[in-house]
Design a protein around this motif. Structure first.
Motif, PDB file in Angstrom:
ATOM      1  N   GLN A 160       0.797  -1.225   0.000  1.00 38.17           N
ATOM      2  CA  GLN A 160       0.000   0.000   0.000  1.00 38.17           C
ATOM      3  C   GLN A 160       0.833   1.281   0.000  1.00 38.17           C
ATOM      4  OE1 GLN A 160      -3.339   0.426  -0.471  1.00 38.17           O
ATOM      5  NE2 GLN A 160      -3.178  -1.730  -0.989  1.00 38.17           N
ATOM      6  N   VAL A 161       1.951   1.296   0.694  1.00 40.74           N
ATOM      7  CA  VAL A 161       2.763   2.509   0.761  1.00 40.74           C
ATOM      8  C   VAL A 161       3.257   2.898  -0.627  1.00 40.74           C
ATOM      9  CG1 VAL A 161       4.889   3.499   1.687  1.00 40.74           C
ATOM     10  CG2 VAL A 161       3.427   2.147   3.156  1.00 40.74           C
ATOM     11  N   ALA A 162       3.798   1.949  -1.362  1.00 39.48           N
ATOM     12  CA  ALA A 162       4.280   2.239  -2.712  1.00 39.48           C
ATOM     13  C   ALA A 162       3.116   2.576  -3.644  1.00 39.48           C
ATOM     14  CB  ALA A 162       5.072   1.055  -3.253  1.00 39.48           C
ATOM     15  N   ARG A 163       1.988   1.934  -3.433  1.00 39.85           N
ATOM     16  CA  ARG A 163       0.818   2.191  -4.280  1.00 39.85           C
ATOM     17  C   ARG A 163       0.320   3.628  -4.107  1.00 39.85           C
ATOM     18  NH1 ARG A 163      -4.846  -1.178  -4.616  1.00 39.85           N
ATOM     19  NH2 ARG A 163      -5.752   0.181  -6.178  1.00 39.85           N
ATOM     20  N   VAL A 164       0.191   4.077  -2.868  1.00 40.21           N
ATOM     21  CA  VAL A 164      -0.260   5.447  -2.596  1.00 40.21           C
ATOM     22  C   VAL A 164       0.709   6.452  -3.207  1.00 40.21           C
ATOM     23  CG1 VAL A 164      -0.596   7.144  -0.743  1.00 40.21           C
ATOM     24  CG2 VAL A 164      -1.588   4.850  -0.540  1.00 40.21           C
ATOM     25  N   LEU A 165       1.989   6.214  -3.058  1.00 37.70           N
ATOM     26  CA  LEU A 165       2.991   7.129  -3.597  1.00 37.70           C
ATOM     27  C   LEU A 165       2.970   7.140  -5.125  1.00 37.70           C
ATOM     28  CD1 LEU A 165       5.151   9.146  -2.776  1.00 37.70           C
ATOM     29  CD2 LEU A 165       6.800   7.264  -2.708  1.00 37.70           C
ATOM     30  N   ALA A 166       2.776   5.992  -5.758  1.00 41.54           N
ATOM     31  CA  ALA A 166       2.703   5.927  -7.221  1.00 41.54           C
ATOM     32  C   ALA A 166       1.493   6.698  -7.745  1.00 41.54           C
ATOM     33  CB  ALA A 166       2.644   4.473  -7.680  1.00 41.54           C
ATOM     34  N   ARG A 167       0.360   6.565  -7.074  1.00 38.35           N
ATOM     35  CA  ARG A 167      -0.834   7.313  -7.490  1.00 38.35           C
ATOM     36  C   ARG A 167      -0.613   8.811  -7.356  1.00 38.35           C
ATOM     37  NH1 ARG A 167      -6.428   4.488  -6.588  1.00 38.35           N
ATOM     38  NH2 ARG A 167      -5.879   2.388  -7.243  1.00 38.35           N
ATOM     39  N   ALA A 168       0.000   9.212  -6.263  1.00 31.75           N
ATOM     40  CA  ALA A 168       0.271  10.638  -6.046  1.00 31.75           C
ATOM     41  C   ALA A 168       1.266  11.167  -7.077  1.00 31.75           C
ATOM     42  CB  ALA A 168       0.796  10.863  -4.633  1.00 31.75           C
ATOM     43  N   ALA A 169       2.193  10.333  -7.516  1.00 28.80           N
ATOM     44  CA  ALA A 169       3.216  10.763  -8.474  1.00 28.80           C
ATOM     45  C   ALA A 169       2.590  11.235  -9.787  1.00 28.80           C
ATOM     46  CB  ALA A 169       4.200   9.628  -8.741  1.00 28.80           C
ATOM     47  N   CYS A 170       1.426  10.680 -10.119  1.00 27.18           N
ATOM     48  CA  CYS A 170       0.753  11.074 -11.370  1.00 27.18           C
ATOM     49  C   CYS A 170       0.416  12.558 -11.401  1.00 27.18           C
ATOM     50  CB  CYS A 170      -0.511  10.251 -11.568  1.00 27.18           C
ATOM     51  SG  CYS A 170      -0.195   8.510 -11.893  1.00 27.18           S
ATOM     52  N   SER A 171       0.252  13.162 -10.252  1.00 21.63           N
ATOM     53  CA  SER A 171      -0.083  14.589 -10.210  1.00 21.63           C
ATOM     54  C   SER A 171       1.101  15.459  -9.781  1.00 21.63           C
ATOM     55  CB  SER A 171      -1.264  14.821  -9.264  1.00 21.63           C
ATOM     56  OG  SER A 171      -0.939  14.395  -7.956  1.00 21.63           O
ATOM     57  N   MET A 172       2.259  14.867  -9.644  1.00 24.98           N
ATOM     58  CA  MET A 172       3.458  15.631  -9.287  1.00 24.98           C
ATOM     59  C   MET A 172       4.152  16.124 -10.551  1.00 24.98           C
ATOM     60  SD  MET A 172       5.015  13.387  -6.165  1.00 24.98           S
ATOM     61  CE  MET A 172       4.051  13.002  -4.724  1.00 24.98           C
ATOM     62  N   SER A 173       5.046  17.066 -10.393  1.00 21.41           N
ATOM     63  CA  SER A 173       5.689  17.684 -11.554  1.00 21.41           C
ATOM     64  C   SER A 173       6.827  16.849 -12.137  1.00 21.41           C
ATOM     65  CB  SER A 173       6.213  19.065 -11.169  1.00 21.41           C
ATOM     66  OG  SER A 173       7.165  18.942 -10.133  1.00 21.41           O
ATOM     67  N   GLY A 174       7.327  15.892 -11.408  1.00 18.65           N
ATOM     68  CA  GLY A 174       8.439  15.093 -11.907  1.00 18.65           C
ATOM     69  C   GLY A 174       9.052  14.278 -10.790  1.00 18.65           C
TER      70      GLY A 174
END
Length: 195
Positions: A160-174
């Motif tokens: 779950q930790v990596a999953r949450v971070l991967a989803r959030a990365a989609c809206s990050m700048s890079g």
């Protein structure tokens, strides 16, 4: 089967046995609880990797979260990639990114954990000629740069930790990187894994 495959299978069997010894077996008619994240053995670090695809937006988020043998956060990294990728290709790209990032550390024994079973099997076994297979082969070659390393499959509930971070990365700048202090967006998941 490759050396990596044998090691991963042995580690998975050991982890399953440990879970069976710790978790009471459900009675007839009960549903077994989801599997959870477990600390790596002493002297090892665990790196959970994941990817998230956003339909119609043409981006994927990839992430990896590193924790030590006490279960403490060590570091994390996420990135957003442009392009429309099949989910299994996105998972393969996430593992490849994590391997590139960590291959120079050489300070610990590494367990890479993914909830993409097809990816783990492709990296450890024979592959075809698709783009996914090419990335899996590249990951297999990168694993050879580590002195002691395992690639294992674990269920999504343990990732779950990596999953949450991967989803959030989609809206990050890079590219984003955190060292020693976890980003707030995964703090709850880290605390839950620590229970």
């Amino acid at each position: 089967m490759s050396v990596f495959g044998v090691k991963a299978m042995a580690l998975n069997m050991l982890a399953e046995w440990r879970r069976a010894m710790e978790t009471p077996q459900p009675r007839s008619g009960q549903v077994q609880a989801n599997r959870s994240w477990h600390k790596p053995p002493s002297g090892w670090v665990k790196i959970n990797v994941d990817a998230a695809c956003t339909l119609g937006q043409g981006v994927i988020g990839v992430s990896c979260v590193v924790r030590d043998d006490a279960g403490h956060f060590v570091r994390a990294r996420s990135n957003v990639m442009r392009g429309s990728f099949h989910p299994r290709v996105a998972e393969a790209l996430s593992l490849k990114e994590a391997l590139y990032w960590t291959k120079e550390w050489r300070t610990s024994k590494f367990i890479f954990e993914s909830n993409a079973k097809l990816l783990v099997e492709a990296v450890q076994g024979t592959r075809g000629t698709s783009y996914f297979d090419t990335i899996a082969e590249n990951c297999s070659e990168l694993l050879k740069h580590f002195d002691e390393v395992l690639l294992v499959f674990n269920h999504r509930s343990a990732n779950q930790v990596a999953r949450v971070l991967a989803r959030a990365a989609c809206s990050m700048s890079g590219l984003q990187e955190w060292i020693s202090t976890a980003p707030d967006l995964i703090a709850c998941n880290l605390a839950f894994d620590d229970i």
